[in-house]
Motif scaffolding. Structure first.
Motif, PDB file in Angstrom:
ATOM      1  N   TYR A   1      37.385  38.069  41.385  1.00 51.77           N
ATOM      2  CA  TYR A   1      36.714  39.051  40.538  1.00 51.77           C
ATOM      3  C   TYR A   1      36.319  38.480  39.171  1.00 51.77           C
ATOM      4  N   PRO A   2      37.217  37.787  38.435  1.00 55.89           N
ATOM      5  CA  PRO A   2      36.771  37.226  37.154  1.00 55.89           C
ATOM      6  C   PRO A   2      35.670  36.181  37.307  1.00 55.89           C
TER       7      PRO A   2
ATOM      8  N   VAL B   1      35.345  39.591  47.154  1.00 59.92           N
ATOM      9  CA  VAL B   1      36.425  40.464  46.687  1.00 59.92           C
ATOM     10  C   VAL B   1      36.622  41.623  47.655  1.00 59.92           C
TER      11      VAL B   1
ATOM     12  N   GLN C   1      44.604  29.393  36.105  1.00 59.30           N
ATOM     13  CA  GLN C   1      44.271  30.799  35.886  1.00 59.30           C
ATOM     14  C   GLN C   1      44.412  31.159  34.408  1.00 59.30           C
TER      15      GLN C   1
ATOM     16  N   GLU D   1      42.179  38.602  42.644  1.00 57.32           N
ATOM     17  CA  GLU D   1      42.374  38.561  41.196  1.00 57.32           C
ATOM     18  C   GLU D   1      41.728  37.333  40.562  1.00 57.32           C
ATOM     19  N   LEU D   2      41.394  36.346  41.364  1.00 60.28           N
ATOM     20  CA  LEU D   2      40.647  35.187  40.879  1.00 60.28           C
ATOM     21  C   LEU D   2      39.160  35.302  41.213  1.00 60.28           C
TER      22      LEU D   2
ATOM     23  N   ASP E   1      42.517  34.896  46.701  1.00 59.44           N
ATOM     24  CA  ASP E   1      43.058  35.921  45.811  1.00 59.44           C
ATOM     25  C   ASP E   1      41.925  36.693  45.127  1.00 59.44           C
TER      26      ASP E   1
ATOM     27  N   GLU F   1      39.854  42.438  49.982  1.00 56.60           N
ATOM     28  CA  GLU F   1      40.573  43.699  49.783  1.00 56.60           C
ATOM     29  C   GLU F   1      40.656  44.488  51.082  1.00 56.60           C
TER      30      GLU F   1
END
Length: 558
Positions: free
Chosen positions: A512-513, A534, A439, A509-510, A507, A538
């Motif tokens: 989305y990028p 995502v 990450q 948070e992974l 995740d 969520e």
């Protein structure tokens, strides 16, 4: 004093060799050997060495490498300080063989090893304050050159006389240490392997060999050269743990050994460290607690236990551990690190740094203290001191992924992203199953505008830790952009789809990028796909028992 050679039975009682000549020398030297061993036990190393090797007043001057000497190992460039330049023993004229004293191997080893320890002691005394203005890490052991020349001449003499097969392994072990200190790793491995094959019960030789193995490939190449006994199994577990390998085979081997030695503190510590490296903190904590109940005055590896308690934020237990260690021995590096972790958990970072410095004053090669002190300097925003602490940790052990990762974080704070990228790559190479490494690597690629590589790193972070993913970076080399990486990247995409279908959490948070990077690359279908992932993660999975209309409403984005 009566000659010990004529005392009945004295030779058979005190001799450690089947060689007649060695036994005769050992019997003749018995009185001097016991005197030298007493000096050694009292830590009077120069007096111990002088019993068999008369001191030369100019030895320190002759053995000190000259600044203009062409045989010095060149120092590293200004970016980071490497090891101190040590003169290679092979590049210095050897003493003539007839000048070597006629001693048994046991006595010669004791004298030279005492000289080596004395040199290490003087090196620590000559060193400046930890991370002080003059502490550049370039102080060398001035006895290494003389010891290396003596040993090389001794081995040449034994080789010429055809007595190599009668060596006991102690001098090979010492020569391996000297060569390793001089950065001659290949030759050091050869002599240490010789020492182990001659005398496999010298655990110190196994530990020195372990420090020279920097990759799984090196361990596999060394394994066939070692004797096949129970110590080889212990070495394999210890070396694998130092490389952060946590495969089921290692756990299986450890389980077999624990059946033979069910209460072995060493084996139980190895099991706890394996759980610690896989972030199974509860299991690691339980084993360390068992070890404390079994032997409450044993401090070995308890600094790792304090790390576990720190991560778990178990402040009461960490306070108890600090009190226990301080009551046992307050002048052990492990104790200082435990107390330092306690103050760090209380956010008293200045006190934590003070205790980590104290640990390094006691032992400058104590790896945990360098790494933890770097973490504390990051907390107090002293980035340059943190970088220096992490560099020293890397000098002590280049296999420590935490120090490489810390260097990457420090350079990110300084917005030197290309430097940070290099260190994150090294950390990911050493710890390919840790999603945090990948990450950080992906975020670094994102900041230097390399979206394709960022996508690969983020995908690897998503799939990190799965047993069927093969490491893509081995031995410190990066495989970004290679065809093998591309194939693994495609496999990662397929696996993520399978995990998504099975309802496994991915995740956001992974995810989305990854979507953002695909948008930069202009691949809008992939962007939409990952954005949908995502939202799905969520919102959670839809209720399968709900009516179709309700499911549509739950899945809608309005």
């Amino acid at each position: 004093m009566r000659d010990v050679e004529y005392i009945p039975g004295i030779q058979s009682v005190f001799s450690t060799s089947d060689d007649t000549e060695e036994s005769r020398l050992e019997a003749q030297e018995l009185g001097n050997y016991l005197l030298a061993k007493s000096y050694f036990d009292c830590r009077e190393y120069d007096r111990c060495s002088a019993v068999f090797l008369p001191p030369n007043p100019t030895s320190n001057i002759l053995s000190s490498p000259s600044p203009e000497s062409p045989t010095q190992t060149p120092t590293k460039s200004a970016k980071g300080k490497g090891k101190a330049p040590v003169e290679s023993p092979a590049a210095v004229p050897k003493p003539p063989s007839d000048s070597l004293p006629t001693l048994s191997q046991k006595s010669l080893f004791l004298a030279l090893y005492a000289k080596y320890i004395a040199g290490e002691k003087r090196k620590d005394e000559d060193s400046e304050m930890i991370l002080g203005p003059m502490d550049n890490g370039t102080i060398a052991n001035k006895e290494l050159v003389g010891i290396g020349r003596t040993l090389e001449a001794w081995f040449d003499t034994r080789r010429a006389e055809g007595k190599e097969g009668r060596n006991q392994g102690w001098l090979e072990y010492l020569y391996g240490i000297v060569l390793a200190k001089g950065n001659s790793d290949t030759a050091a491995k050869q002599y240490l392997i010789k020492a182990i094959n001659i005398n496999p019960w010298n655990w110190g030789a196994w530990l020195e060999l372990k420090d020279l193995l920097n990759s799984l490939e090196a361990l596999r190449a060394t394994y066939p050269l070692l004797p096949h006994n129970i110590l080889t199994l212990l070495f394999n577990i210890d070396a694998s743990q130092s490389l952060y390998l946590t495969s089921p085979e290692i756990h299986s081997s450890l389980t077999e050994l624990l059946r033979i030695f069910p209460t072995s503190p060493f084996l139980l510590t190895q099991r706890a460290l394996l759980h610690y490296h896989t972030k199974s903190y509860d299991e690691a904590s339980a084993i360390f607690s068992q070890l404390i109940q079994q032997d409450p005055h044993r401090l070995d590896s308890l600094d790792h236990y304090s790390n576990v308690l720190y991560v778990m934020s178990n402040r009461p237990r960490l306070a108890f551990l600090a009190q226990l260690a301080t009551a046992t021995d307050k002048f052990r590096p492990e104790t200082c690190c435990i107390v330092g972790n306690y103050y760090s958990l209380k956010s008293e970072h200045e006190k934590a740094v003070m205790y980590f410095r104290r640990a390094l004053t006691l032992d400058r090669r104590f790896l945990s203290a360098w790494t933890l002190m770097g973490h504390e300097y990051v907390e107090v925003k002293n980035t340059h001191a943190a970088i220096e602490a992490y560099r020293r940790a890397v000098d002590v052990n280049r296999k420590d992924y935490r120090a490489w990762y810390g260097l990457g974080q420090a350079y990110e704070v300084l917005e030197m992203h290309h430097y940070a990228l290099f260190y994150f790559q090294r950390a990911a190479a050493l710890r390919p199953s840790d999603r945090q490494m990948w990450q950080a690597l992906g975020a670094c690629y994102e900041k230097i505008d390399r979206p394709a590589q960022a996508v690969k790193a983020f995908k690897r972070a998503l799939t990190a830790g799965m047993a069927f993913i093969e490491p893509m970076m081995v031995g410190g080399s990066s495989s970004f952009g290679s065809s093998s990486f591309d194939n693994n990247n495609n496999n990662s995409s397929m696996m993520m789809e399978q995990q998504q279908q099975r309802g496994v959490f991915l995740d956001p948070e992974l995810l989305y990028p990854i979507a953002v990077m695909y948008e930069r690359l202009g691949e809008l279908e992939e962007t939409a796909s990952y954005m949908e992932m995502v939202l799905a993660q969520e919102e959670g999975p839809a209720d399968p028992d709900a009516p179709p209309q309700q499911q549509d409403e739950e899945g809608g984005g309005g």
